[in-house]
Design a protein around this motif. Structure first.
Motif, PDB file in Angstrom:
ATOM      1  N   HIS A 225       0.941  -1.250   0.242  1.00 39.90           N
ATOM      2  CA  HIS A 225      -0.083  -0.023   0.034  1.00 39.90           C
ATOM      3  C   HIS A 225       0.928   1.192   0.028  1.00 39.90           C
ATOM      4  CE1 HIS A 225      -4.037  -1.974  -0.090  1.00 39.90           C
ATOM      5  NE2 HIS A 225      -3.650  -2.704   0.984  1.00 39.90           N
ATOM      6  N   LYS A 226       1.936   1.131   0.793  1.00 35.56           N
ATOM      7  CA  LYS A 226       2.865   2.314   0.660  1.00 35.56           C
ATOM      8  C   LYS A 226       3.214   2.856  -0.695  1.00 35.56           C
ATOM      9  CE  LYS A 226       7.665   3.494   2.152  1.00 35.56           C
ATOM     10  NZ  LYS A 226       8.684   2.873   2.858  1.00 35.56           N
TER      11      LYS A 226
ATOM     12  N   ALA B 259       1.989   1.415  -3.723  1.00 35.09           N
ATOM     13  CA  ALA B 259       0.565   1.618  -4.657  1.00 35.09           C
ATOM     14  C   ALA B 259      -0.087   3.052  -4.485  1.00 35.09           C
ATOM     15  CB  ALA B 259      -0.334   0.484  -4.177  1.00 35.09           C
ATOM     16  N   GLU B 260       0.084   3.495  -3.238  1.00 29.71           N
ATOM     17  CA  GLU B 260      -0.780   4.708  -3.107  1.00 29.71           C
ATOM     18  C   GLU B 260       0.045   6.213  -3.677  1.00 29.71           C
ATOM     19  OE1 GLU B 260      -1.053   4.944   1.136  1.00 29.71           O
ATOM     20  OE2 GLU B 260      -2.924   3.454   0.937  1.00 29.71           O
ATOM     21  N   ARG B 261       1.420   5.965  -4.180  1.00 30.26           N
ATOM     22  CA  ARG B 261       2.227   7.165  -4.666  1.00 30.26           C
ATOM     23  C   ARG B 261       1.537   7.905  -5.766  1.00 30.26           C
ATOM     24  NH1 ARG B 261       8.365   5.252  -4.039  1.00 30.26           N
ATOM     25  NH2 ARG B 261       8.567   5.301  -1.732  1.00 30.26           N
ATOM     26  N   GLU B 262       1.000   6.862  -6.472  1.00 37.62           N
ATOM     27  CA  GLU B 262       0.226   7.634  -7.876  1.00 37.62           C
ATOM     28  C   GLU B 262      -1.074   7.397  -8.063  1.00 37.62           C
ATOM     29  OE1 GLU B 262       2.783   6.926 -11.524  1.00 37.62           O
ATOM     30  OE2 GLU B 262       4.417   6.647 -10.077  1.00 37.62           O
TER      31      GLU B 262
ATOM     32  N   ASP C  49      -4.051   4.879  -7.541  1.00 42.43           N
ATOM     33  CA  ASP C  49      -4.727   3.722  -7.186  1.00 42.43           C
ATOM     34  C   ASP C  49      -3.996   2.861  -5.970  1.00 42.43           C
ATOM     35  OD1 ASP C  49      -6.242   1.299  -6.914  1.00 42.43           O
ATOM     36  OD2 ASP C  49      -6.514   1.095  -9.028  1.00 42.43           O
ATOM     37  N   LYS C  50      -4.648   2.943  -4.946  1.00 42.10           N
ATOM     38  CA  LYS C  50      -3.892   2.113  -3.720  1.00 42.10           C
ATOM     39  C   LYS C  50      -3.853   0.648  -4.026  1.00 42.10           C
ATOM     40  CE  LYS C  50      -7.597   2.415  -0.449  1.00 42.10           C
ATOM     41  NZ  LYS C  50      -7.776   2.693   1.055  1.00 42.10           N
ATOM     42  N   HIS C  51      -4.693   0.147  -4.783  1.00 42.65           N
ATOM     43  CA  HIS C  51      -4.819  -1.365  -5.061  1.00 42.65           C
ATOM     44  C   HIS C  51      -4.167  -2.065  -6.137  1.00 42.65           C
ATOM     45  CE1 HIS C  51      -8.261  -0.997  -2.064  1.00 42.65           C
ATOM     46  NE2 HIS C  51      -8.745  -0.075  -2.767  1.00 42.65           N
TER      47      HIS C  51
ATOM     48  N   GLU D 264       6.185   2.292  -9.737  1.00 44.54           N
ATOM     49  CA  GLU D 264       6.040   1.844  -8.241  1.00 44.54           C
ATOM     50  C   GLU D 264       6.314   0.359  -8.025  1.00 44.54           C
ATOM     51  OE1 GLU D 264       1.700   4.428  -7.291  1.00 44.54           O
ATOM     52  OE2 GLU D 264       1.591   2.179  -8.303  1.00 44.54           O
TER      53      GLU D 264
END
Length: 88
Positions: A16-17, A19-22, A24-26, A32
């Motif tokens: 999640h750390k 995936a959340e950068r750009e 969509d956290k999924h 990434e």
């Protein structure tokens, strides 16, 4: 929590750390995934410098063909790396 439970929670948190950068956290975008590999697995995989290597890795992980790495695909990657390390 047990060692295994803590390890599982850490894997989820790391996914999640990055995936959340750009957005969509999924799902992990290719950039990434590259950052995750370079930052979190420097001693096991080294730095991914070759774009073709990263493209090939992403293609092999991308079971649903959406050009992103979801959590299930990421866990396939973690499992593959863990098995390789166990065989050492």
């Amino acid at each position: 929590m047990t060692d295994l439970e803590t390890s599982m929670a850490t894997i989820i948190a790391v996914f999640h750390k990055y995936a959340e950068r750009e957005g969509d956290k999924h799902k992990l975008k290719k950039s990434e995934l590259k950052d995750l590999i370079n930052d979190e697995l420097p001693n096991l995989l080294g730095h991914v410098k070759d774009q073709a290597t990263l493209d090939g890795l992403m293609e092999s992980l991308d079971a649903d063909g959406d050009a992103e790495c979801d959590f299930q695909e990421f866990m396939t990657f973690v499992t593959m790396v863990t098995i390789c390390c166990h065989e050492f």
